[in-house]
Design an enzyme around this catalytic site. Structure first.
Site, mmCIF file in Angstrom:
data_model
loop_
_atom_site.group_PDB
_atom_site.id
_atom_site.type_symbol
_atom_site.label_atom_id
_atom_site.label_comp_id
_atom_site.label_asym_id
_atom_site.label_seq_id
_atom_site.Cartn_x
_atom_site.Cartn_y
_atom_site.Cartn_z
ATOM 1 N N GLY A 72 43.726 21.700 26.676
ATOM 2 C CA GLY A 72 43.989 21.111 27.990
ATOM 3 C C GLY A 72 43.076 21.596 29.089
ATOM 4 O O GLY A 72 43.452 21.624 30.267
ATOM 5 N N CYS A 131 37.498 14.165 27.149
ATOM 6 C CA CYS A 131 38.498 15.101 26.635
ATOM 7 C C CYS A 131 39.815 14.378 26.428
ATOM 8 O O CYS A 131 40.409 13.864 27.388
ATOM 9 C CB CYS A 131 38.691 16.258 27.604
#
Length: 304
Positions: A72, A131
């Site tokens: 994350g 991402c």
């Protein structure tokens, strides 16, 4: 003598071996294991505009021939990177490629402009457009027009640094995104980021990752990454830096002959941090075995 030097647009590297963002920390962690002077370049961990705590654990899980991660983008923010990490990175005897991720188009541009102000010591800037593990984030590199626009605006904000666009494999046709990146002014593209996947504990009937899904990397994705690099290479529109399951000399040579001008060692750094330097040492012999005298002479020479 074998010439290992490669050029990716305006980015010149002493050899085609880089270490991938997110797998090498900020380099200081690897100093006891790696001779930085042997690497073509180091890409430190992705940084965001503001500090991020990342996803809740568990954040990683080993899978068959691979690893799922849902970190994350845990980091202390761009200003902390520029103040605390970049001064050390500047001292290393290899090319340093910064890596940034914005949560919006405008934030990407603002970050690129800020990096431009402190660009001494950076050889290039990689834009993490892909991402898949950020809650509430956008996988920007699934949209050709958005990809092109972000790169073009970052190019305008950061004119002196070569730009690399890190692309997602989670699209129907990655060549459309690669061409958009080239049209936007990218000096090169990194292909590919991780594939979205998941792992479960069927006995508890629960996902293993705290984020439920994560990005799959490691040897399991090499055949998929190899195909993506080959297809982008056929465009001849932009140099390609291959990422995905690269852990050996044979892996590197596979990617070079299908069209990659350089490669990034990623997941292998976690279990064998010396892999990159061993591969560099063996690379001249592999290139010479093909009758070539330079790394660039074997790029894209696959006979189909």
């Amino acid at each position: 003598m074998i010439d290992l030097s490669v050029s990716l647009g305006r980015l010149a590297l002493r050899n085609p071996l880089l270490v991938a963002s997110g797998t090498f920390g900020y380099a200081k962690e690897m100093a006891p294991f790696v001779d930085f002077a042997k690497l073509g370049g180091v890409i430190p961990k992705t940084v965001t505009h503001a500090p991020r705590a990342g996803n809740r654990p568990p954040r990683t899980v080993e899978t068959a021939s691979g690893m799922l991660n849902a970190i994350g983008l845990d980091n202390d923010g761009l200003e902390h990177f520029l103040t605390h990490h970049l001064p050390y990175l500047r001292t290393l005897p290899t090319a340093i490629v910064g890596n940034i991720a914005g949560k919006s188009e405008d934030e990407f541009v603002a970050m690129a402009a800020r990096v431009h102000q402190s660009r001494d010591g950076l050889a290039a800037l990689e834009l993490n457009l892909s991402c898949p593990n950020v809650a509430g984030g956008t996988d920007f590199a699934t949209d050709p027009e958005l990809t092109k626009r972000i790169i073009r605006r970052c190019r305008d904000a950061c004119p002196d640094l070569p730009l690399i666009a890190k692309l997602t494999p989670n699209v129907t046709d990655i060549t459309l995104i690669a061409r958009a990146a080239a049209d936007g002014g990218a000096d090169a593209v990194s292909a590919v980021n991780t594939f979205v996947g998941m792992a479960v504990d069927w006995r508890r009937r629960k996902p293993i990752l705290g984020n439920v899904t994560g990005g799959l990397s490691g040897p399991a994705i090499k055949p998929l990454a190899l195909r993506a690099v080959w297809r982008i290479g056929q465009l001849k529109a932009v140099p390609v830096i291959a990422v995905g399951g690269i852990a050996s000399l044979d892996d590197v040579m596979d990617f070079l002959v299908v069209g990659a001008s350089a490669v990034q060692i990623g997941t292998a750094n976690f279990y064998d941090p010396t892999a990159s330097v061993r591969i560099v040492d063996a690379l001249p012999g592999a290139i010479a075995s093909l009758g070539a005298t330079a790394a660039r002479q074997v790029v894209g020479t696959l006979n189909v």
